[in-house]
Write a protein that holds these residues in place. Sequence first.
Motif, PDB file in Angstrom:
ATOM      1  N   ALA A 160       0.692  -1.225  -0.107  1.00  0.00           N
ATOM      2  CA  ALA A 160       0.016  -0.023  -0.153  1.00  0.00           C
ATOM      3  C   ALA A 160       0.896   1.329   0.012  1.00  0.00           C
ATOM      4  O   ALA A 160       0.517   2.248  -0.891  1.00  0.00           O
ATOM      5  CB  ALA A 160      -1.059   0.087   1.193  1.00  0.00           C
ATOM      6  N   TYR A 254      -1.466   6.277  -6.104  1.00  0.00           N
ATOM      7  CA  TYR A 254      -2.862   6.540  -5.461  1.00  0.00           C
ATOM      8  C   TYR A 254      -3.557   5.288  -5.556  1.00  0.00           C
ATOM      9  O   TYR A 254      -4.227   4.790  -4.582  1.00  0.00           O
ATOM     10  CB  TYR A 254      -3.543   7.699  -5.608  1.00  0.00           C
ATOM     11  CG  TYR A 254      -2.843   9.011  -5.194  1.00  0.00           C
ATOM     12  CD1 TYR A 254      -2.381   9.345  -3.836  1.00  0.00           C
ATOM     13  CD2 TYR A 254      -2.466  10.009  -5.920  1.00  0.00           C
ATOM     14  CE1 TYR A 254      -1.892  10.453  -3.401  1.00  0.00           C
ATOM     15  CE2 TYR A 254      -1.781  11.121  -5.422  1.00  0.00           C
ATOM     16  CZ  TYR A 254      -1.636  11.274  -4.251  1.00  0.00           C
ATOM     17  OH  TYR A 254      -0.873  12.469  -3.661  1.00  0.00           O
ATOM     18  N   VAL A 255      -3.672   4.767  -6.878  1.00  0.00           N
ATOM     19  CA  VAL A 255      -4.612   3.670  -7.025  1.00  0.00           C
ATOM     20  C   VAL A 255      -4.315   2.511  -6.543  1.00  0.00           C
ATOM     21  O   VAL A 255      -4.995   1.675  -5.802  1.00  0.00           O
ATOM     22  CB  VAL A 255      -4.665   3.416  -8.772  1.00  0.00           C
ATOM     23  CG1 VAL A 255      -5.411   2.109  -8.878  1.00  0.00           C
ATOM     24  CG2 VAL A 255      -5.768   4.533  -9.323  1.00  0.00           C
ATOM     25  N   PHE A 257      -2.174   2.404  -3.771  1.00  0.00           N
ATOM     26  CA  PHE A 257      -2.298   2.689  -2.681  1.00  0.00           C
ATOM     27  C   PHE A 257      -3.549   2.057  -1.955  1.00  0.00           C
ATOM     28  O   PHE A 257      -3.628   1.404  -0.934  1.00  0.00           O
ATOM     29  CB  PHE A 257      -1.899   3.907  -2.220  1.00  0.00           C
ATOM     30  CG  PHE A 257      -2.350   4.364  -0.627  1.00  0.00           C
ATOM     31  CD1 PHE A 257      -1.517   3.863   0.285  1.00  0.00           C
ATOM     32  CD2 PHE A 257      -3.580   5.026  -0.324  1.00  0.00           C
ATOM     33  CE1 PHE A 257      -1.750   4.119   1.658  1.00  0.00           C
ATOM     34  CE2 PHE A 257      -3.681   5.221   0.828  1.00  0.00           C
ATOM     35  CZ  PHE A 257      -2.931   4.774   1.879  1.00  0.00           C
ATOM     36  N   GLY A 258      -4.572   2.370  -2.657  1.00  0.00           N
ATOM     37  CA  GLY A 258      -5.886   1.993  -2.316  1.00  0.00           C
ATOM     38  C   GLY A 258      -5.993   0.622  -2.685  1.00  0.00           C
ATOM     39  O   GLY A 258      -6.774  -0.081  -1.704  1.00  0.00           O
ATOM     40  N   TRP A 259      -5.548  -0.077  -3.510  1.00  0.00           N
ATOM     41  CA  TRP A 259      -5.544  -1.593  -3.574  1.00  0.00           C
ATOM     42  C   TRP A 259      -4.727  -2.215  -2.398  1.00  0.00           C
ATOM     43  O   TRP A 259      -5.368  -3.077  -1.800  1.00  0.00           O
ATOM     44  CB  TRP A 259      -4.851  -1.934  -4.911  1.00  0.00           C
ATOM     45  CG  TRP A 259      -4.744  -3.278  -5.172  1.00  0.00           C
ATOM     46  CD1 TRP A 259      -5.545  -4.161  -5.655  1.00  0.00           C
ATOM     47  CD2 TRP A 259      -3.452  -4.078  -5.264  1.00  0.00           C
ATOM     48  NE1 TRP A 259      -4.989  -5.430  -5.614  1.00  0.00           N
ATOM     49  CE2 TRP A 259      -3.763  -5.424  -5.300  1.00  0.00           C
ATOM     50  CE3 TRP A 259      -2.129  -3.507  -4.801  1.00  0.00           C
ATOM     51  CZ2 TRP A 259      -2.650  -6.274  -5.357  1.00  0.00           C
ATOM     52  CZ3 TRP A 259      -1.197  -4.678  -4.620  1.00  0.00           C
ATOM     53  CH2 TRP A 259      -1.376  -6.020  -5.076  1.00  0.00           C
ATOM     54  N   LEU A 261      -4.284  -1.004   0.443  1.00  0.00           N
ATOM     55  CA  LEU A 261      -4.962  -0.662   1.694  1.00  0.00           C
ATOM     56  C   LEU A 261      -6.089  -1.754   2.037  1.00  0.00           C
ATOM     57  O   LEU A 261      -6.037  -2.365   2.950  1.00  0.00           O
ATOM     58  CB  LEU A 261      -5.494   0.600   1.885  1.00  0.00           C
ATOM     59  CG  LEU A 261      -5.997   1.308   3.186  1.00  0.00           C
ATOM     60  CD1 LEU A 261      -4.817   1.236   4.087  1.00  0.00           C
ATOM     61  CD2 LEU A 261      -6.413   2.548   2.865  1.00  0.00           C
ATOM     62  N   MET A 262      -6.718  -1.964   0.841  1.00  0.00           N
ATOM     63  CA  MET A 262      -7.974  -3.024   0.883  1.00  0.00           C
ATOM     64  C   MET A 262      -7.352  -4.252   1.184  1.00  0.00           C
ATOM     65  O   MET A 262      -7.966  -5.185   2.014  1.00  0.00           O
ATOM     66  CB  MET A 262      -8.768  -3.163  -0.402  1.00  0.00           C
ATOM     67  CG  MET A 262      -9.318  -1.822  -0.684  1.00  0.00           C
ATOM     68  SD  MET A 262     -10.820  -1.268   0.400  1.00  0.00           S
ATOM     69  CE  MET A 262     -10.014  -0.230   1.539  1.00  0.00           C
ATOM     70  N   ILE A 315      -8.830  -1.119  -7.562  1.00  0.00           N
ATOM     71  CA  ILE A 315      -8.890  -1.121  -6.022  1.00  0.00           C
ATOM     72  C   ILE A 315      -9.899  -2.250  -5.284  1.00  0.00           C
ATOM     73  O   ILE A 315      -9.392  -2.651  -4.206  1.00  0.00           O
ATOM     74  CB  ILE A 315      -9.434   0.236  -5.590  1.00  0.00           C
ATOM     75  CG1 ILE A 315      -8.374   1.347  -6.087  1.00  0.00           C
ATOM     76  CG2 ILE A 315      -9.591   0.290  -3.917  1.00  0.00           C
ATOM     77  CD1 ILE A 315      -8.898   3.012  -5.835  1.00  0.00           C
TER      78      ILE A 315
END
Length: 406
Positions: A160, A254-255, A257-259, A261-262, A315
């Motif tokens: 992430a 950012y994309v 990072f979201g992936w 994080l999930m 994501i």
Amino acid sequence: MKREPSLPDELPSSRGGLLSQPRAVWAVAFACIISFMGLGLVDPILPAIADQLHASKSQVSLLFTSYNAVTGIAMLITGVVSSRIGVKWTLLSGIMLIIVFSFLGGTSGTVGALVGYRGGWGLGNALFIATALSAIVGLSTSGTAKAIILYEAALGLGIAVGPLLGGELGSISWRGPFYGVAALMAIAFISIMFMLPKMAKPKTRSTLSDPFKALGYPSLKTLAITAFLYNFGFFTLMAYSPYVMKLDEHGLGYVFFGWGLMLAITSVFVAPKLQRRFGSVPSMSVMLTLFALDLLVMAVGTVMGSSVTVIVAVIVAGIFLGINNTLITTAVMEAAPVERSVASAAYSFVRFMGGALAPWLAGKLSEWFLPETPFYFGALMVLIGVAVLLMRRRHLRDIDASITAH
């Protein structure tokens, strides 16, 4: 399922909480976070590398192919190495190789040289991740399942945060993330050197044949084949989706990072609940099926020219992959009556072969056919993996009981 301890100095389980770990476990987990940050750093700069080194998508995808191929093959020797020089020095050797080859990657003038250096990076990665997983599981005082969750959390956090840093450094130069990996892994080297105590070597030395013998167990073989197949979808997402999202380095950071994080959140908080309520095989089957459907959404988004659709699907994929990664890794640790390091090496050898083929093939499929073809193919391979898992589920009927016992 009876097993031998993976490490000679394995600590007795106190069944403590996830955060109740010895200092040595936290040292390795910290190094894992930084190591997996190194993986995520590369994603935002793939289009920039292709543009600045005048390379095709399939040529740039070889960065993943060489990395995964060498990692997979080298997995076969990790047990041999660690049983002779010990866990701590195997970890340090792997980290040092990553530092050297990631730095050299930043000096590359051609995509061929960069592919070669990524192969050396893969060798270091194999020595590190196989040993790190078995060390965390062996030294944890909270049981196998919680130790795996800690490992997967480190993986998710690293993946992430890595793209964010990769996007920032990559916006300056595509070489920046490679130098960044070298610096971060130097920190990991220092943390392992001073925080991990000396660990006794195993009484029995591993041989090159041990991982192949381990694959003779139907349960481990089933999980390895499933991972081999779903990695086609996983690395299609990792190596190919950046080309169709039409974003700059910051946006891609950012994309992913979201992936990531999930992936981190679901691996820690959702996967254990699903495993306890529904069981490992049913939960993995559903998550992989949903991941295949998500890849189909990426294909449709590519056909429609909708970057937003692809971005959201990438994501969301982190949810399914985070759950599945924890479930399948936990199952592998209990799948055969062999040392956990051997089971991990055998499983990783097979799955990384899928990770080696998938990125190159995704790039080629987009060149041979249509931009959306790699996503369709990835979805098909994941669904075949689900079919294998369900057809051979009888070999995994004791997995959940074994996980609970440990």
